[in-house]
Scaffold this motif. Structure first.
Motif, PDB file in Angstrom:
ATOM      1  N   SER A  15      38.770  50.649  34.880  1.00  0.00           N
ATOM      2  CA  SER A  15      39.687  51.716  35.270  1.00  0.00           C
ATOM      3  C   SER A  15      40.763  51.156  36.190  1.00  0.00           C
ATOM      4  O   SER A  15      40.645  50.039  36.707  1.00  0.00           O
ATOM      5  CB  SER A  15      38.935  52.831  36.003  1.00  0.00           C
ATOM      6  OG  SER A  15      38.410  52.340  37.236  1.00  0.00           O
ATOM      7  N   ARG A  16      41.798  51.954  36.399  1.00  0.00           N
ATOM      8  CA  ARG A  16      42.854  51.556  37.337  1.00  0.00           C
ATOM      9  C   ARG A  16      42.302  51.428  38.755  1.00  0.00           C
ATOM     10  O   ARG A  16      42.728  50.566  39.527  1.00  0.00           O
ATOM     11  CB  ARG A  16      43.994  52.586  37.317  1.00  0.00           C
ATOM     12  CG  ARG A  16      44.751  52.637  36.001  1.00  0.00           C
ATOM     13  CD  ARG A  16      45.581  51.401  35.774  1.00  0.00           C
ATOM     14  NE  ARG A  16      46.225  51.403  34.469  1.00  0.00           N
ATOM     15  CZ  ARG A  16      46.893  50.363  33.962  1.00  0.00           C
ATOM     16  NH1 ARG A  16      46.974  49.236  34.663  1.00  0.00           N
ATOM     17  NH2 ARG A  16      47.447  50.437  32.772  1.00  0.00           N
ATOM     18  N   ALA A  17      41.360  52.289  39.107  1.00  0.00           N
ATOM     19  CA  ALA A  17      40.767  52.218  40.443  1.00  0.00           C
ATOM     20  C   ALA A  17      40.046  50.890  40.637  1.00  0.00           C
ATOM     21  O   ALA A  17      40.130  50.277  41.711  1.00  0.00           O
ATOM     22  CB  ALA A  17      39.802  53.379  40.647  1.00  0.00           C
ATOM     23  N   ALA A  18      39.324  50.431  39.626  1.00  0.00           N
ATOM     24  CA  ALA A  18      38.656  49.129  39.717  1.00  0.00           C
ATOM     25  C   ALA A  18      39.690  48.004  39.766  1.00  0.00           C
ATOM     26  O   ALA A  18      39.526  47.026  40.509  1.00  0.00           O
ATOM     27  CB  ALA A  18      37.718  48.938  38.536  1.00  0.00           C
ATOM     28  N   ALA A  19      40.745  48.142  39.008  1.00  0.00           N
ATOM     29  CA  ALA A  19      41.780  47.102  38.959  1.00  0.00           C
ATOM     30  C   ALA A  19      42.442  46.902  40.326  1.00  0.00           C
ATOM     31  O   ALA A  19      42.805  45.776  40.698  1.00  0.00           O
ATOM     32  CB  ALA A  19      42.833  47.456  37.911  1.00  0.00           C
ATOM     33  N   GLN A  20      42.595  47.975  41.089  1.00  0.00           N
ATOM     34  CA  GLN A  20      43.253  47.870  42.391  1.00  0.00           C
ATOM     35  C   GLN A  20      42.516  46.934  43.334  1.00  0.00           C
ATOM     36  O   GLN A  20      43.135  46.287  44.185  1.00  0.00           O
ATOM     37  CB  GLN A  20      43.377  49.255  43.013  1.00  0.00           C
ATOM     38  CG  GLN A  20      44.383  50.157  42.319  1.00  0.00           C
ATOM     39  CD  GLN A  20      44.387  51.575  42.872  1.00  0.00           C
ATOM     40  OE1 GLN A  20      43.632  51.899  43.790  1.00  0.00           O
ATOM     41  NE2 GLN A  20      45.228  52.421  42.301  1.00  0.00           N
ATOM     42  N   ALA A  21      41.207  46.829  43.170  1.00  0.00           N
ATOM     43  CA  ALA A  21      40.420  45.976  44.054  1.00  0.00           C
ATOM     44  C   ALA A  21      40.705  44.494  43.840  1.00  0.00           C
ATOM     45  O   ALA A  21      40.355  43.662  44.691  1.00  0.00           O
ATOM     46  CB  ALA A  21      38.933  46.239  43.845  1.00  0.00           C
ATOM     47  N   LEU A  22      41.332  44.148  42.721  1.00  0.00           N
ATOM     48  CA  LEU A  22      41.584  42.749  42.382  1.00  0.00           C
ATOM     49  C   LEU A  22      43.029  42.332  42.596  1.00  0.00           C
ATOM     50  O   LEU A  22      43.396  41.177  42.326  1.00  0.00           O
ATOM     51  CB  LEU A  22      41.208  42.505  40.915  1.00  0.00           C
ATOM     52  CG  LEU A  22      39.801  42.921  40.480  1.00  0.00           C
ATOM     53  CD1 LEU A  22      39.614  42.642  38.996  1.00  0.00           C
ATOM     54  CD2 LEU A  22      38.743  42.194  41.294  1.00  0.00           C
ATOM     55  N   GLU A  23      43.863  43.247  43.098  1.00  0.00           N
ATOM     56  CA  GLU A  23      45.299  42.992  43.167  1.00  0.00           C
ATOM     57  C   GLU A  23      45.658  41.782  44.025  1.00  0.00           C
ATOM     58  O   GLU A  23      46.648  41.102  43.757  1.00  0.00           O
ATOM     59  CB  GLU A  23      46.024  44.238  43.667  1.00  0.00           C
ATOM     60  CG  GLU A  23      46.053  45.367  42.645  1.00  0.00           C
ATOM     61  CD  GLU A  23      46.749  46.604  43.171  1.00  0.00           C
ATOM     62  OE1 GLU A  23      47.022  46.661  44.398  1.00  0.00           O
ATOM     63  OE2 GLU A  23      47.032  47.510  42.371  1.00  0.00           O
ATOM     64  N   ALA A  24      44.869  41.488  45.048  1.00  0.00           N
ATOM     65  CA  ALA A  24      45.205  40.375  45.946  1.00  0.00           C
ATOM     66  C   ALA A  24      44.695  39.027  45.431  1.00  0.00           C
ATOM     67  O   ALA A  24      45.017  37.989  46.027  1.00  0.00           O
ATOM     68  CB  ALA A  24      44.643  40.640  47.337  1.00  0.00           C
ATOM     69  N   LEU A  25      43.923  39.013  44.354  1.00  0.00           N
ATOM     70  CA  LEU A  25      43.336  37.767  43.871  1.00  0.00           C
ATOM     71  C   LEU A  25      44.303  36.997  42.984  1.00  0.00           C
ATOM     72  O   LEU A  25      45.041  37.588  42.190  1.00  0.00           O
ATOM     73  CB  LEU A  25      42.065  38.061  43.058  1.00  0.00           C
ATOM     74  CG  LEU A  25      40.867  38.662  43.778  1.00  0.00           C
ATOM     75  CD1 LEU A  25      39.720  38.818  42.786  1.00  0.00           C
ATOM     76  CD2 LEU A  25      40.436  37.797  44.948  1.00  0.00           C
ATOM     77  N   PRO A  26      44.271  35.659  43.078  1.00  0.00           N
ATOM     78  CA  PRO A  26      45.018  34.849  42.109  1.00  0.00           C
ATOM     79  C   PRO A  26      44.218  34.756  40.808  1.00  0.00           C
ATOM     80  O   PRO A  26      43.227  34.030  40.730  1.00  0.00           O
ATOM     81  CB  PRO A  26      45.123  33.487  42.806  1.00  0.00           C
ATOM     82  CG  PRO A  26      43.928  33.424  43.707  1.00  0.00           C
ATOM     83  CD  PRO A  26      43.636  34.834  44.128  1.00  0.00           C
ATOM     84  N   LEU A  27      44.624  35.514  39.799  1.00  0.00           N
ATOM     85  CA  LEU A  27      43.900  35.570  38.538  1.00  0.00           C
ATOM     86  C   LEU A  27      44.695  34.898  37.424  1.00  0.00           C
ATOM     87  O   LEU A  27      45.931  34.906  37.437  1.00  0.00           O
ATOM     88  CB  LEU A  27      43.625  37.026  38.141  1.00  0.00           C
ATOM     89  CG  LEU A  27      42.778  37.869  39.109  1.00  0.00           C
ATOM     90  CD1 LEU A  27      42.807  39.336  38.687  1.00  0.00           C
ATOM     91  CD2 LEU A  27      41.353  37.346  39.170  1.00  0.00           C
ATOM     92  N   TYR A  28      43.976  34.365  36.443  1.00  0.00           N
ATOM     93  CA  TYR A  28      44.651  33.820  35.255  1.00  0.00           C
ATOM     94  C   TYR A  28      45.276  34.954  34.446  1.00  0.00           C
ATOM     95  O   TYR A  28      46.406  34.847  33.963  1.00  0.00           O
ATOM     96  CB  TYR A  28      43.645  33.046  34.400  1.00  0.00           C
ATOM     97  CG  TYR A  28      44.250  32.425  33.168  1.00  0.00           C
ATOM     98  CD1 TYR A  28      44.934  31.210  33.240  1.00  0.00           C
ATOM     99  CD2 TYR A  28      44.144  33.048  31.924  1.00  0.00           C
ATOM    100  CE1 TYR A  28      45.496  30.639  32.111  1.00  0.00           C
ATOM    101  CE2 TYR A  28      44.704  32.487  30.797  1.00  0.00           C
ATOM    102  CZ  TYR A  28      45.378  31.285  30.890  1.00  0.00           C
ATOM    103  OH  TYR A  28      45.945  30.730  29.767  1.00  0.00           O
ATOM    104  N   ALA A  29      44.543  36.071  34.318  1.00  0.00           N
ATOM    105  CA  ALA A  29      45.045  37.252  33.613  1.00  0.00           C
ATOM    106  C   ALA A  29      44.184  38.446  34.031  1.00  0.00           C
ATOM    107  O   ALA A  29      43.088  38.289  34.559  1.00  0.00           O
ATOM    108  CB  ALA A  29      44.992  37.052  32.102  1.00  0.00           C
ATOM    109  N   HIS A  30      44.708  39.636  33.770  1.00  0.00           N
ATOM    110  CA  HIS A  30      43.997  40.859  34.160  1.00  0.00           C
ATOM    111  C   HIS A  30      44.395  41.966  33.201  1.00  0.00           C
ATOM    112  O   HIS A  30      45.576  42.149  32.895  1.00  0.00           O
ATOM    113  CB  HIS A  30      44.354  41.249  35.594  1.00  0.00           C
ATOM    114  CG  HIS A  30      43.515  42.361  36.144  1.00  0.00           C
ATOM    115  ND1 HIS A  30      43.811  43.009  37.325  1.00  0.00           N
ATOM    116  CD2 HIS A  30      42.383  42.963  35.680  1.00  0.00           C
ATOM    117  CE1 HIS A  30      42.894  43.931  37.568  1.00  0.00           C
ATOM    118  NE2 HIS A  30      42.031  43.925  36.579  1.00  0.00           N
TER     119      HIS A  30
END
Length: 232
Positions: A192-207
């Protein structure tokens, strides 16, 4: 690019059941490291004062009494199916808690209801529905204890392969963000978008975010991410 590996962090037995949905290529080399352990609270449940129950998680169904034909108002197809197998007269009233609240708010005559829930919950369903005129009480039948990522999971995250990480709740996403030793090669998939918000500060390859908050949509999205990452 090396072939991506899969890291599953949802509680058991849900992680193993989700893995069984996937293609052999994804199951090969997958690491299961639950970030949450589900345990019973032992709270006694007396259903006699209620016309039915609310289930927002299959975990609640697993820790609830047998339904014996009583009505159950459920979130999502998996929870609804689990409730049906446990003897409840189960009906799905939304894909998420917000949709269930909207549906039941229009039906105050079906109460009183008992929300069989976990200790950690995002919405005060009983309070919101109570304000709408539907009498609802809550019984906490299970707890969700946070767990560290395993050594195998941390090793996978630090390795050369991209790692597909499906995250099934905001709380597990927040905990993953705290626990992960390395995220530069993580291909995150949030329910969900709510779960996605928790990862916003991480350096991710993709999301990416699943098309809808269901296990089926998450499985389809994992397969799609795997194909997109492995194709030349």
């Amino acid at each position: 690019m090396p072939q991506p590996r899969l890291l599953l962090t949802r509680p058991q037995p849900g992680a193993a059941q989700f893995l069984d949905r996937l293609s052999p290529a994804l199951r090969d080399g997958a690491v299961i490291s639950p970030l949450i352990e589900i345990t019973a609270t032992g709270e006694p449940v007396d259903l006699s004062p209620y016309a039915g129950v609310i289930f927002t998680s299959a975990n609640a169904v697993a820790h609830a009494p047998q339904g014996e034909g009583r009505p159950a108002y459920c979130v999502g197809p998996q929870t609804t199916a689990a409730a049906g197998k446990a003897g409840w007269q189960a009906q799905m009233d939304g894909l998420d808690a917000e949709a269930l609240i909207a549906t039941l708010s229009e039906r105050p005559q079906i109460g009183p209801l008992l929300h069989l829930a976990g200790r950690h919950r995002r919405a005060d369903i009983a309070g919101i529905l109570g304000a709408a005129g539907l009498k609802v009480e809550t019984a906490t039948v299970y707890d969700q204890t946070l767990l560290p990522l395993s050594t195998a999971a941390q090793t996978l995250l630090k390795g050369p392969n991209p790692v597909i990480v499906p995250l099934f709740s905001p709380r597990s996403a927040q905990h993953f963000a705290r626990e992960a030793s390395s995220t530069e090669r993580v291909i995150a998939l949030s329910i969900s978008r709510a779960a996605a918000q928790a990862l916003e500060a991480l350096p991710l390859y993709a999301h990416d975010v699943a098309a809808e908050p269901t296990g089926e949509a998450m499985a389809e999205a994992v397969e799609k991410l795997f194909r997109c990452t492995t194709l030349p």
